[in-house]
Design an enzyme around this catalytic site. Structure first.
Site, PDB file in Angstrom:
ATOM      1  CG  ASP A 196      -2.751   4.356  -1.795  1.00 43.60           C
ATOM      2  OD1 ASP A 196      -3.292   4.971  -2.731  1.00 43.60           O
ATOM      3  OD2 ASP A 196      -3.122   4.439  -0.622  1.00 43.60           O
ATOM      4  CG  ASP A 217      -3.417   8.127  -3.178  1.00 41.16           C
ATOM      5  OD1 ASP A 217      -3.169   8.305  -1.968  1.00 41.16           O
ATOM      6  OD2 ASP A 217      -4.541   8.290  -3.667  1.00 41.16           O
ATOM      7  CG  ASP A 218      -1.253   8.267   1.081  1.00 40.01           C
ATOM      8  OD1 ASP A 218      -0.986   9.475   1.165  1.00 40.01           O
ATOM      9  OD2 ASP A 218      -2.313   7.774   1.490  1.00 40.01           O
ATOM     10  CG  HIS A 239      -1.418  12.080  -2.326  1.00 42.40           C
ATOM     11  ND1 HIS A 239      -2.739  11.671  -2.296  1.00 42.40           N
ATOM     12  CD2 HIS A 239      -1.254  12.715  -3.516  1.00 42.40           C
ATOM     13  CE1 HIS A 239      -3.343  12.044  -3.412  1.00 42.40           C
ATOM     14  NE2 HIS A 239      -2.456  12.680  -4.165  1.00 42.40           N
ATOM     15  NE  ARG A 272      -2.520  13.768   3.461  1.00 40.46           N
ATOM     16  CZ  ARG A 272      -3.324  13.372   2.466  1.00 40.46           C
ATOM     17  NH1 ARG A 272      -2.938  12.404   1.659  1.00 40.46           N
ATOM     18  NH2 ARG A 272      -4.492  13.938   2.280  1.00 40.46           N
ATOM     19  CE  LYS A 274      -3.836   9.526   4.411  1.00 44.80           C
ATOM     20  NZ  LYS A 274      -4.136   9.428   2.973  1.00 44.80           N
TER      21      LYS A 274
END
Length: 376
Positions: A196, A217-218, A239, A272, A274
């Protein structure tokens, strides 16, 4: 004799007043170096780290020059005095050991953290990478910014983080400018994972400008906090720009977030949000403005209230309200999905989407409970 004794005492005192940049251990050296607040305190090479343990309120200007940090040890800058400047010069490196980290931890009030031109903080992530992220080898997180108040981080270049890069927690009025995270060497099977870029929690008034992130990742993951801005950024390989995951923590509220004027390229996801299945919290007043998507492989826009429970119906414990998307455009790859919205009944409301145009890929057939004006 009295005059001679006084002169000798004065001479000895002068000989012991040395700065961190010139101090070396020796027979006549004191147990610890003495710092002069008016001079820079320079710590360098393999000996500099051992001198850092003597750091005290005398140092207002700290230079870390080609510093080598031993394996399994944190470069600990948590006791900085207010109004201190820390400059990374040359290459800062860490030895290899399986442990949780962090490699670097900084806290304080009115702290200025910067990188000199050409400087690099090299995490040597290739020594840990095994394609298993937080599993497999025990990997240290990189840069812990905890309780940094009214402070700034600028021109920092991170290379090859073993796992998560910036962990920003309990920080208030913190600005990060021109930060580069280059984990491109971790691309590919069996290499980097859970790297991340910026994880943010329990923090307010956080501004990230001009970040360049290549990771796995993010690019950004906002887990809790308020008044957070990410602007003029480039995210590659990860991500996307994420809010969440939300739920199951001590603080589960995210409010007043702006992602603006940024590019997300060659990434799994773009926009995104979540929220965790079966948990409680709040996500409100989130804006994505002028976001360009390029070659997204999974979801161009992904809003999921079943996170962590794939295949289960979405739950309503973390409502998502006042979500604005303005001028979010770009492309999804052939196997990807343009938009996926998976909301619980009545838990997504007051959304405003304008100039949203995602092309390529396919349309989802599994969207649930779309707010008025939202397409899938």
């Amino acid at each position: 004799m009295g005059h001679f004794t006084a002169f000798l005492s004065l001479l000895l005192c002068i000989s012991f007043e040395v700065s961190a940049s010139s101090w070396q251990p020796g027979i006549l050296s004191p147990r610890r170096p003495t710092f002069q607040r008016s001079l820079p305190c320079t710590f360098n090479g393999t000996t500099g780290f051992s001198q850092l343990k003597y750091l005290n309120s005398s140092c207002a200007d700290i230079i870390l020059s080609n510093l080598t940090v031993p394996a399994g040890v944190t470069l600990d800058l948590r006791r900085l005095q207010p109004n201190t400047t820390v400059t990374f010069d040359g290459q800062t490196s860490w030895g290899f050991q399986e442990w949780a980290g962090p490699l670097l931890s900084i806290s304080g009030i009115n702290i200025t953290i910067t990188g000199a031109p050409g400087s690099v903080l090299n995490g040597s992530g290739e020594l840990w990478w095994d394609g298993k992220g937080q599993s497999g080898k025990k990997k240290p997180k990189f840069f812990q910014a905890h309780a940094l108040i009214n402070s700034s981080i600028s021109d920092i270049h991170i290379l090859n983080s073993p796992v998560h890069v910036f962990s920003i927690s309990d920080c208030h009025n913190l600005t990060l400018t021109n930060v580069t995270i280059d984990n491109s060497g971790g691309d590919g099977p069996g290499l980097g994972g859970n790297t991340d870029g910026f994880d943010i929690s329990a923090s307010t008034n956080i501004t990230i400008i001009g970040a360049k992130v290549h990771n796995q990742d993010d690019c950004v993951a906002i887990n809790s906090g308020a008044n957070i801005t990410f602007r003029d950024g480039v995210c590659i390989g990860g991500h996307g720009l994420s809010v969440g995951s939300i739920g199951g923590r001590g603080d589960n509220t995210v409010a007043n977030v702006l992602f603006e004027d940024s590019v997300i390229a060659d990434s799994q996801n773009g926009v995104r949000i979540k929220t965790k299945h079966g948990q409680n919290g709040t996500v409100t007043r989130i804006t994505y403005k002028n976001i360009r998507l390029q070659n997204i492989t999974k979801y161009g826009i992904d809003i999921d209230q079943s996170y962590g429970a794939t295949g289960q119906p979405p739950t309503t414990g973390v409502p998502i309200t006042d979500l604005t998307l303005v001028n979010v455009t770009g492309t999804v790859g052939g196997t990807g999905t343009k938009v996926f919205v998976n909301c619980g009944e009545g838990s997504c409301s007051a959304w405003n989407w304008t100039e949203v145009a995602v092309t390529g890929g396919k349309n989802s057939t599994k969207c649930l409970h779309l707010p008025v004006g939202v397409w899938c």
